[in-house]
Scaffold this motif. Structure first.
Motif, mmCIF file in Angstrom:
data_model
loop_
_atom_site.group_PDB
_atom_site.id
_atom_site.type_symbol
_atom_site.label_atom_id
_atom_site.label_comp_id
_atom_site.label_asym_id
_atom_site.label_seq_id
_atom_site.Cartn_x
_atom_site.Cartn_y
_atom_site.Cartn_z
ATOM 1 N N GLN A 78 0.833 -1.207 0.000
ATOM 2 C CA GLN A 78 0.000 0.000 0.000
ATOM 3 C C GLN A 78 0.867 1.257 0.000
ATOM 4 O O GLN A 78 0.599 2.204 -0.750
ATOM 5 N N GLN A 79 1.924 1.264 0.801
ATOM 6 C CA GLN A 79 2.806 2.432 0.838
ATOM 7 C C GLN A 79 3.465 2.652 -0.522
ATOM 8 O O GLN A 79 3.566 3.790 -0.995
ATOM 9 N N GLU A 103 0.828 4.123 -2.840
ATOM 10 C CA GLU A 103 0.502 5.516 -2.498
ATOM 11 C C GLU A 103 1.672 6.451 -2.770
ATOM 12 O O GLU A 103 1.463 7.583 -3.230
ATOM 13 N N SER A 122 -3.822 4.772 -7.716
ATOM 14 C CA SER A 122 -5.022 4.254 -7.053
ATOM 15 C C SER A 122 -5.090 2.756 -7.352
ATOM 16 O O SER A 122 -4.443 2.274 -8.296
#
Length: 154
Positions: free
Chosen positions: A18-19, A22, A27
């Motif tokens: 996720q990091q 992001e 997205s």
């Protein structure tokens, strides 16, 4: 020294994915579209939230998709949770074992205690292999006996 369960590692892998996503400004839907719909946004969410298991094949797919080598992803996750796979063994209990198969390990534990070593000793893969060899046992068998005879300190 503590042993970390693999659920915590899975969550750390997900957090790293996720990091990475992001940090690159992606997205989940955009990343799924970039994969030519080979991976759905919902699958990406399960990877990032560790809500389902991830196979080695999927780890490789995630590495390609998130542009991060699987080995680097795992290393980052291990650092995130300060994973220490060593077993912390109670040397006093091991030194006092009455189990014949562990007598050589008991002598080693007695020597460690006489040398004023700490009462708990972290045993990594190399230590476990050496002690198993002294006891003329497989590493798996030695580890099982060790965990039943000399309780592992979490």
């Amino acid at each position: 020294m503590t042993t970390t369960d693999t659920g915590e590692l899975a969550h750390a892998v997900g957090a790293e994915l996720q990091q990475q996503r992001e940090d690159r400004g992606w997205s989940r839907p955009a990343l799924a579209a970039w994969s030519n719909s080979q991976v759905k946004a919902r699958t990406l969410a399960t990877w990032e939230k560790a809500s389902r298991s991830m196979s080695l094949r999927q780890l490789g797919d995630a590495g390609l998709l998130y542009q991060l080598r699987p080995s680097e992803l795992l290393a980052r996750a291990e650092r995130r949770i300060a994973w220490d796979p060593d077993l912390a063994v109670d040397l006093a209990v091991l030194a006092a074992t009455q189990l014949d198969a562990l007598r050589p390990a008991a002598r080693w534990a007695q020597d460690e205690l006489r040398a004023d070593g700490p009462p708990f000793r972290g045993l990594g893969p190399v230590d476990l292999a050496r002690l198993a060899d002294r006891c003329r046992l497989s590493i798996a068998h030695f580890t099982i006996l060790l965990s039943t005879e000399a309780p592992v300190h979490p």
